[in-house]
Design a protein around this motif. Sequence first.
Motif, PDB file in Angstrom:
ATOM      1  N   ARG A  96       0.832  -1.213   0.000  1.00 30.39           N
ATOM      2  CA  ARG A  96       0.000   0.000   0.000  1.00 30.39           C
ATOM      3  C   ARG A  96       0.861   1.254   0.000  1.00 30.39           C
ATOM      4  NH1 ARG A  96      -5.472  -1.230   3.284  1.00 30.39           N
ATOM      5  NH2 ARG A  96      -5.840   0.943   2.719  1.00 30.39           N
ATOM      6  N   LEU A 154       1.016   4.112  -3.028  1.00 30.22           N
ATOM      7  CA  LEU A 154       0.788   5.536  -2.823  1.00 30.22           C
ATOM      8  C   LEU A 154       2.002   6.342  -3.274  1.00 30.22           C
ATOM      9  CD1 LEU A 154      -0.977   7.857  -1.941  1.00 30.22           C
ATOM     10  CD2 LEU A 154      -0.273   7.424   0.435  1.00 30.22           C
ATOM     11  N   SER A 182       1.927   6.678  -6.977  1.00 33.92           N
ATOM     12  CA  SER A 182       0.717   7.263  -7.563  1.00 33.92           C
ATOM     13  C   SER A 182       0.971   8.680  -8.065  1.00 33.92           C
ATOM     14  CB  SER A 182      -0.419   7.312  -6.536  1.00 33.92           C
ATOM     15  OG  SER A 182      -0.827   6.024  -6.185  1.00 33.92           O
ATOM     16  N   HIS A 233      -8.088  11.806  -6.414  1.00 33.48           N
ATOM     17  CA  HIS A 233      -8.074  11.661  -4.956  1.00 33.48           C
ATOM     18  C   HIS A 233      -6.662  11.605  -4.367  1.00 33.48           C
ATOM     19  CE1 HIS A 233      -8.004   7.555  -6.519  1.00 33.48           C
ATOM     20  NE2 HIS A 233      -7.338   7.254  -5.421  1.00 33.48           N
ATOM     21  N   ILE A 234      -5.638  11.679  -5.221  1.00 39.13           N
ATOM     22  CA  ILE A 234      -4.251  11.703  -4.746  1.00 39.13           C
ATOM     23  C   ILE A 234      -3.738  13.138  -4.779  1.00 39.13           C
ATOM     24  CG2 ILE A 234      -1.892  10.883  -5.085  1.00 39.13           C
ATOM     25  CD1 ILE A 234      -3.835   8.640  -4.326  1.00 39.13           C
ATOM     26  N   ARG A 268       2.484  12.615  -0.185  1.00 38.12           N
ATOM     27  CA  ARG A 268       1.278  12.136  -0.842  1.00 38.12           C
ATOM     28  C   ARG A 268       0.185  11.945   0.194  1.00 38.12           C
ATOM     29  NH1 ARG A 268       3.648  13.355  -4.666  1.00 38.12           N
ATOM     30  NH2 ARG A 268       4.168  12.211  -6.544  1.00 38.12           N
ATOM     31  N   ASN A 289      -3.876  10.300   0.135  1.00 33.43           N
ATOM     32  CA  ASN A 289      -4.988   9.678  -0.580  1.00 33.43           C
ATOM     33  C   ASN A 289      -6.268  10.043   0.167  1.00 33.43           C
ATOM     34  OD1 ASN A 289      -7.025   7.873  -1.427  1.00 33.43           O
ATOM     35  ND2 ASN A 289      -5.504   6.350  -2.029  1.00 33.43           N
ATOM     36  N   SER A 290      -7.088  10.892  -0.449  1.00 36.35           N
ATOM     37  CA  SER A 290      -8.301  11.350   0.242  1.00 36.35           C
ATOM     38  C   SER A 290      -9.367  10.270   0.343  1.00 36.35           C
ATOM     39  CB  SER A 290      -8.866  12.593  -0.455  1.00 36.35           C
ATOM     40  OG  SER A 290      -9.219  12.307  -1.779  1.00 36.35           O
ATOM     41  N   ARG A 291      -9.276   9.213  -0.425  1.00 36.88           N
ATOM     42  CA  ARG A 291     -10.238   8.095  -0.306  1.00 36.88           C
ATOM     43  C   ARG A 291      -9.938   7.219   0.894  1.00 36.88           C
ATOM     44  NH1 ARG A 291     -10.763   5.876  -6.407  1.00 36.88           N
ATOM     45  NH2 ARG A 291     -12.010   7.593  -7.203  1.00 36.88           N
ATOM     46  N   THR A 292      -8.660   6.920   1.083  1.00 37.21           N
ATOM     47  CA  THR A 292      -8.273   6.008   2.161  1.00 37.21           C
ATOM     48  C   THR A 292      -7.784   6.729   3.407  1.00 37.21           C
ATOM     49  OG1 THR A 292      -5.984   5.835   1.407  1.00 37.21           O
ATOM     50  CG2 THR A 292      -7.567   4.266   0.466  1.00 37.21           C
ATOM     51  N   GLU A 324      -4.760   7.800   3.737  1.00 33.99           N
ATOM     52  CA  GLU A 324      -3.361   7.442   3.927  1.00 33.99           C
ATOM     53  C   GLU A 324      -2.438   8.597   3.543  1.00 33.99           C
ATOM     54  OE1 GLU A 324      -4.048   2.718   3.008  1.00 33.99           O
ATOM     55  OE2 GLU A 324      -3.357   4.029   1.397  1.00 33.99           O
TER      56      GLU A 324
END
Length: 76
Positions: free
Chosen positions: A12, A16, A19, A24-25, A37, A39-42, A44
């Motif tokens: 994971r 990231l 990415s 969403h990144i 970085r 990640n607005s979805r996860t 992270e």
Amino acid sequence: MGSISRQAFYKRAINLADSPVGGHIRGFTSKQGWTFRFNSRTGEFLTTHPNGHIETFFRPKQGLDYYLKQVQLYGN
């Protein structure tokens, strides 16, 4: 991250780090060469050292606010 294996955690983080920024990144590179970085979805968050090694990977409790603080502190 919940209960995941070291291998899954590492995968994971690598995903990231690799990415591209967009959608969403969110991300940027500091003047010192650190890569950030989020990640607005996860939720992270990750940083990589200028030499490319992953330095930090976790889900901050403050989520996007944490990332935006990093932009404020280290962004160009």
